[in-house]
Scaffold this active site. Structure first.
Site, PDB file in Angstrom:
ATOM      1  N   SER A   1      40.596  25.303  36.370  1.00 43.89           N
ATOM      2  CA  SER A   1      40.014  24.088  35.793  1.00 43.89           C
ATOM      3  C   SER A   1      40.295  22.872  36.674  1.00 43.89           C
ATOM      4  O   SER A   1      41.437  22.638  37.072  1.00 43.89           O
ATOM      5  CB  SER A   1      40.615  23.826  34.408  1.00 43.89           C
ATOM      6  OG  SER A   1      40.610  24.995  33.623  1.00 43.89           O
TER       7      SER A   1
ATOM      8  N   GLY B   1      32.392  30.613  29.674  1.00 47.32           N
ATOM      9  CA  GLY B   1      31.714  29.756  30.631  1.00 47.32           C
ATOM     10  C   GLY B   1      31.187  30.535  31.814  1.00 47.32           C
ATOM     11  O   GLY B   1      31.305  31.762  31.880  1.00 47.32           O
ATOM     12  N   GLY B   2      30.614  29.780  32.743  1.00 42.66           N
ATOM     13  CA  GLY B   2      29.995  30.413  33.893  1.00 42.66           C
ATOM     14  C   GLY B   2      30.956  31.230  34.724  1.00 42.66           C
ATOM     15  O   GLY B   2      30.617  32.303  35.225  1.00 42.66           O
TER      16      GLY B   2
ATOM     17  N   GLY C   1      34.112  32.280  33.706  1.00 42.23           N
ATOM     18  CA  GLY C   1      35.013  33.124  32.942  1.00 42.23           C
ATOM     19  C   GLY C   1      34.587  34.567  32.822  1.00 42.23           C
ATOM     20  O   GLY C   1      35.403  35.436  32.550  1.00 42.23           O
TER      21      GLY C   1
ATOM     22  N   MET D   1      32.565  31.103  42.585  1.00 38.77           N
ATOM     23  CA  MET D   1      33.916  30.917  42.039  1.00 38.77           C
ATOM     24  C   MET D   1      34.405  32.193  41.362  1.00 38.77           C
ATOM     25  O   MET D   1      35.590  32.530  41.459  1.00 38.77           O
ATOM     26  CB  MET D   1      33.928  29.741  41.050  1.00 38.77           C
ATOM     27  CG  MET D   1      35.295  29.473  40.462  1.00 38.77           C
ATOM     28  SD  MET D   1      36.555  29.101  41.715  1.00 38.77           S
ATOM     29  CE  MET D   1      37.829  30.276  41.298  1.00 38.77           C
TER      30      MET D   1
ATOM     31  N   HIS E   1      42.343  20.602  46.347  1.00 35.17           N
ATOM     32  CA  HIS E   1      41.013  21.129  46.056  1.00 35.17           C
ATOM     33  C   HIS E   1      40.066  20.018  45.611  1.00 35.17           C
ATOM     34  O   HIS E   1      39.587  20.002  44.488  1.00 35.17           O
ATOM     35  CB  HIS E   1      41.094  22.245  44.998  1.00 35.17           C
ATOM     36  CG  HIS E   1      39.734  22.796  44.662  1.00 35.17           C
ATOM     37  ND1 HIS E   1      38.976  23.507  45.563  1.00 35.17           N
ATOM     38  CD2 HIS E   1      38.977  22.716  43.546  1.00 35.17           C
ATOM     39  CE1 HIS E   1      37.824  23.835  45.017  1.00 35.17           C
ATOM     40  NE2 HIS E   1      37.801  23.357  43.788  1.00 35.17           N
TER      41      HIS E   1
ATOM     42  N   ARG F   1      35.564  15.405  41.083  1.00 36.02           N
ATOM     43  CA  ARG F   1      36.371  16.285  40.221  1.00 36.02           C
ATOM     44  C   ARG F   1      37.313  15.453  39.357  1.00 36.02           C
ATOM     45  O   ARG F   1      37.607  15.810  38.230  1.00 36.02           O
ATOM     46  CB  ARG F   1      37.150  17.293  41.076  1.00 36.02           C
ATOM     47  CG  ARG F   1      36.248  18.333  41.744  1.00 36.02           C
ATOM     48  CD  ARG F   1      37.091  19.316  42.527  1.00 36.02           C
ATOM     49  NE  ARG F   1      36.312  20.292  43.275  1.00 36.02           N
ATOM     50  CZ  ARG F   1      35.730  20.061  44.442  1.00 36.02           C
ATOM     51  NH1 ARG F   1      35.795  18.866  44.993  1.00 36.02           N
ATOM     52  NH2 ARG F   1      35.063  21.030  45.063  1.00 36.02           N
TER      53      ARG F   1
ATOM     54  N   GLY G   1      38.628  30.219  28.545  1.00 41.03           N
ATOM     55  CA  GLY G   1      37.418  29.552  29.021  1.00 41.03           C
ATOM     56  C   GLY G   1      36.445  30.652  29.392  1.00 41.03           C
ATOM     57  O   GLY G   1      35.573  30.504  30.244  1.00 41.03           O
TER      58      GLY G   1
ATOM     59  N   ASP H   1      37.611  27.517  48.489  1.00 41.08           N
ATOM     60  CA  ASP H   1      37.580  26.749  49.747  1.00 41.08           C
ATOM     61  C   ASP H   1      37.726  27.683  50.944  1.00 41.08           C
ATOM     62  O   ASP H   1      37.099  27.482  51.989  1.00 41.08           O
ATOM     63  CB  ASP H   1      38.710  25.712  49.759  1.00 41.08           C
ATOM     64  CG  ASP H   1      38.606  24.759  48.585  1.00 41.08           C
ATOM     65  OD1 ASP H   1      37.483  24.344  48.267  1.00 41.08           O
ATOM     66  OD2 ASP H   1      39.647  24.450  47.971  1.00 41.08           O
TER      67      ASP H   1
HETATM   68  N1  LIG Z   1      39.100  25.799  41.330  1.00 39.13           N
HETATM   69  C1  LIG Z   1      37.872  25.911  41.759  1.00 39.13           C
HETATM   70  O1  LIG Z   1      37.642  26.229  42.934  1.00 39.13           O
HETATM   71  C2  LIG Z   1      36.712  25.706  40.857  1.00 39.13           C
HETATM   72  C3  LIG Z   1      36.898  25.153  39.630  1.00 39.13           C
HETATM   73  N2  LIG Z   1      35.856  24.983  38.769  1.00 39.13           N
HETATM   74  C4  LIG Z   1      36.147  24.378  37.465  1.00 39.13           C
HETATM   75  O2  LIG Z   1      36.206  25.393  36.469  1.00 39.13           O
HETATM   76  C5  LIG Z   1      35.936  24.805  35.185  1.00 39.13           C
HETATM   77  C6  LIG Z   1      34.944  25.650  34.410  1.00 39.13           C
HETATM   78  O3  LIG Z   1      33.684  25.694  35.045  1.00 39.13           O
HETATM   79  P1  LIG Z   1      32.453  26.511  34.403  1.00 39.13           P
HETATM   80  O4  LIG Z   1      32.868  27.857  33.972  1.00 39.13           O
HETATM   81  O5  LIG Z   1      31.313  26.341  35.315  1.00 39.13           O
HETATM   82  O6  LIG Z   1      32.197  25.624  33.105  1.00 39.13           O
HETATM   83  P2  LIG Z   1      31.481  26.060  31.745  1.00 39.13           P
HETATM   84  O7  LIG Z   1      31.201  24.810  30.992  1.00 39.13           O
HETATM   85  O8  LIG Z   1      30.372  27.006  32.034  1.00 39.13           O
HETATM   86  O9  LIG Z   1      32.628  26.891  31.006  1.00 39.13           O
HETATM   87  C7  LIG Z   1      33.821  26.323  30.592  1.00 39.13           C
HETATM   88  C8  LIG Z   1      34.236  27.026  29.311  1.00 39.13           C
HETATM   89  O10 LIG Z   1      35.459  26.459  28.875  1.00 39.13           O
HETATM   90  C9  LIG Z   1      35.441  26.493  27.473  1.00 39.13           C
HETATM   91  N3  LIG Z   1      36.454  25.646  26.877  1.00 39.13           N
HETATM   92  C10 LIG Z   1      36.426  24.307  26.657  1.00 39.13           C
HETATM   93  N4  LIG Z   1      37.553  23.909  26.034  1.00 39.13           N
HETATM   94  C11 LIG Z   1      38.321  25.015  25.876  1.00 39.13           C
HETATM   95  C12 LIG Z   1      39.615  25.255  25.304  1.00 39.13           C
HETATM   96  N5  LIG Z   1      40.345  24.263  24.784  1.00 39.13           N
HETATM   97  N6  LIG Z   1      40.072  26.518  25.318  1.00 39.13           N
HETATM   98  C13 LIG Z   1      39.364  27.526  25.847  1.00 39.13           C
HETATM   99  N7  LIG Z   1      38.135  27.361  26.394  1.00 39.13           N
HETATM  100  C14 LIG Z   1      37.635  26.119  26.405  1.00 39.13           C
HETATM  101  C15 LIG Z   1      34.003  26.089  27.121  1.00 39.13           C
HETATM  102  O11 LIG Z   1      33.677  26.454  25.779  1.00 39.13           O
HETATM  103  C16 LIG Z   1      33.219  26.864  28.163  1.00 39.13           C
HETATM  104  O12 LIG Z   1      32.812  28.133  27.687  1.00 39.13           O
HETATM  105  C17 LIG Z   1      35.449  23.384  35.481  1.00 39.13           C
HETATM  106  O13 LIG Z   1      36.495  22.472  35.265  1.00 39.13           O
HETATM  107  C18 LIG Z   1      35.100  23.438  36.966  1.00 39.13           C
HETATM  108  O14 LIG Z   1      35.182  22.180  37.579  1.00 39.13           O
HETATM  109  C19 LIG Z   1      34.603  25.379  39.098  1.00 39.13           C
HETATM  110  C20 LIG Z   1      34.360  25.971  40.321  1.00 39.13           C
HETATM  111  C21 LIG Z   1      35.378  26.121  41.312  1.00 39.13           C
HETATM  112  O1  LIG Z   2      32.607  21.327  42.876  1.00 36.87           O
HETATM  113  C1  LIG Z   2      33.057  21.515  41.743  1.00 36.87           C
HETATM  114  O2  LIG Z   2      33.160  20.641  40.872  1.00 36.87           O
HETATM  115  C2  LIG Z   2      33.535  22.890  41.420  1.00 36.87           C
HETATM  116  C3  LIG Z   2      34.501  23.272  42.435  1.00 36.87           C
HETATM  117  O3  LIG Z   2      35.665  22.969  42.343  1.00 36.87           O
HETATM  118  C4  LIG Z   2      33.985  23.885  43.649  1.00 36.87           C
HETATM  119  O4  LIG Z   2      32.847  24.379  43.695  1.00 36.87           O
HETATM  120  O5  LIG Z   2      34.742  23.901  44.636  1.00 36.87           O
END
Ligand SMILES: NC(=O)C1=CN([C@@H]2O[C@H](COP(=O)(O)OP(=O)(O)OC[C@H]3O[C@@H](n4cnc5c(N)ncnc54)[C@H](O)[C@@H]3O)[C@@H](O)[C@H]2O)C=CC1
Ligand SMILES: O=C([O-])CC(=O)C(=O)O
Length: 323
Positions: A112, A11-12, A14, A223, A172, A81, A8, A144
């Site tokens: 994710s 993405g933002g 990664g 993140m 989460h 989420r 991934g 968090d």
């Molecule tokens: N655990 C946490 O605290 C947090 C979790 N997240 C989660 O992280 C995830 C990603 O967020 P962002 O980077 O902002 O999203 P984004 O949309 O900017 O990037 C996600 C990337 O995943 C890629 N992707 C999609 N399917 C894929 C696959 N099968 N294999 C490999 N890559 C694939 C996309 O092409 C994209 O580049 C989201 O589910 C978000 O909710 C976000 C912030 C905090």
């Molecule tokens: O809020 C979201 O969807 C992304 C996330 O998990 C966070 O920022 O804690």
């Protein structure tokens, strides 16, 4: 030699650069560009980018020591989420299947969302393939903790949250996130009239970002900071550094000290402070001892929400919808 994979990676979140010798980036789009960009950083890491064609996933993941998974869609305003489940559950399942096959010993860090369900999915996939090591599977909840440290520092008049350790446990998402202000170190006093709002801000910090970004996604920069903090601790501990503790959403029964927390909560998965070491999560500390009555009621609510989220993940892993 330490090999790290980010799945991934385009993405933002990664686009982070862990302290590693080899960094393999995998995504369904754009990894050649991201890899070329990162390769210009003056670090010793060799950076490569892979796409799904020509078995790119397997080549990227092969023999990785650590796999960080921020693959999947982020939220837009008005979404929970859990609304991401239908798309992200399948993405995480597919990536864990690759990991199970070509990097069964890797530390796997799942970012994710919904983490409360994607981590149980990952565990079930690894179990089915006969390679589940609970000490090496982590749901990343560090953001968090970072938020709690920042928000408590504001109230407690500290210059920065990094002066504080604030345990945040549970899960989460929303009310499954439980900050334990009674266990902040060094201890702080939260005025009664500020307590509820502070808890709420930690629980819904993600929504604050989603709202402010207004359709352009969720937290990425904070993140990336949090993901880096956690991944770096896992790697430092792997190299033998002692005393590294960070909460993470883990499968309790497979971690020394976790069984009693599983009994107390009735849950298989829960975010608890884990001591990291060469085996991964070496020890889980029971965060429930000595908490306040208010914290106990927050835990009760969290447990109810988590039960549903965890069951949803497990059931998806066993019966994925037919395409
Ligand atoms: N655990 C946490 O605290 C947090 C979790 N997240 C989660 O992280 C995830 C990603 O967020 P962002 O980077 O902002 O999203 P984004 O949309 O900017 O990037 C996600 C990337 O995943 C890629 N992707 C999609 N399917 C894929 C696959 N099968 N294999 C490999 N890559 C694939 C996309 O092409 C994209 O580049 C989201 O589910 C978000 O909710 C976000 C912030 C905090
Ligand atoms: O809020 C979201 O969807 C992304 C996330 O998990 C966070 O920022 O804690």
């Amino acid at each position: 030699m330490v090999k790290a994979v980010v799945a991934g990676a385009s993405g933002g979140i990664g686009q982070l650069s862990p302290l590693v010798d080899e960094l393999a980036l995998y995504d369904v789009v754009n990894t050649p560009g991201v890899a070329t960009d990162l390769s210009h950083i003056s670090s010793t890491a060799k950076v490569t980018g892979y796409l799904p064609k020509d078995d790119g996933g397997k080549i990227a993941f092969k023999d990785a020591d650590i796999i960080v998974i921020p693959a999947g869609i982020p939220r837009k305003p008005g979404m929970t989420r859990d609304d991401l489940f239908n798309i992200n559950a399948g993405i995480v399942k597919g990536l864990i299947e690759i990991a199970a096959e070509v990097a069964p010993k890797a530390y796997i860090l799942v970012i994710s969302n919904p983490v409360n369900s994607t981590v149980p999915i990952a565990a079930e996939v690894l179990k089915a393939k006969g390679v589940f090591n609970p000490q090496r599977l982590f749901g990343v909840t560090t953001l968090d903790i970072v938020r709690a440290e920042t928000f408590v520092a504001e109230i407690a008049g500290k210059k920065t949250g990094s002066e504080l350790t604030v345990p945040v446990i549970g899960g989460h998402s929303g009310e499954t996130i439980v900050p334990l202000f009674s266990k902040v170190s060094p201890s702080v006093t939260i005025p009664d009239d500020k307590y509820d709002a502070l808890v709420n801000r930690v629980q819904f910090g993600g929504d604050e970002v989603v709202k402010a970004k207004d359709g352009a996604g969720s937290a990425t920069l904070s993140m990336a900071f949090a993901g880096y903090r956690f991944a770096e601790k896992v790697l430092r501990a792997a190299k033998g550094e002692k005393g590294l503790v960070e909460p993470s959403f883990v499968y309790l029964k497979g971690i020394p000290g976790g069984e009693e927390i599983a009994k107390a909560t009735g849950l298989e998965f829960f975010s608890v402070p884990v001591e990291l070491g060469p085996n991964g999560a070496e020890k889980a500390t029971n965060p429930l001892t000595g908490i306040t009555e208010k914290e106990k009621s927050l835990v009760d609510v969290a447990v109810q929400g988590l039960k549903t989220n965890i069951e949803k993940g497990i059931s998806f892993a066993h019966n994925p919808p037919q395409k």
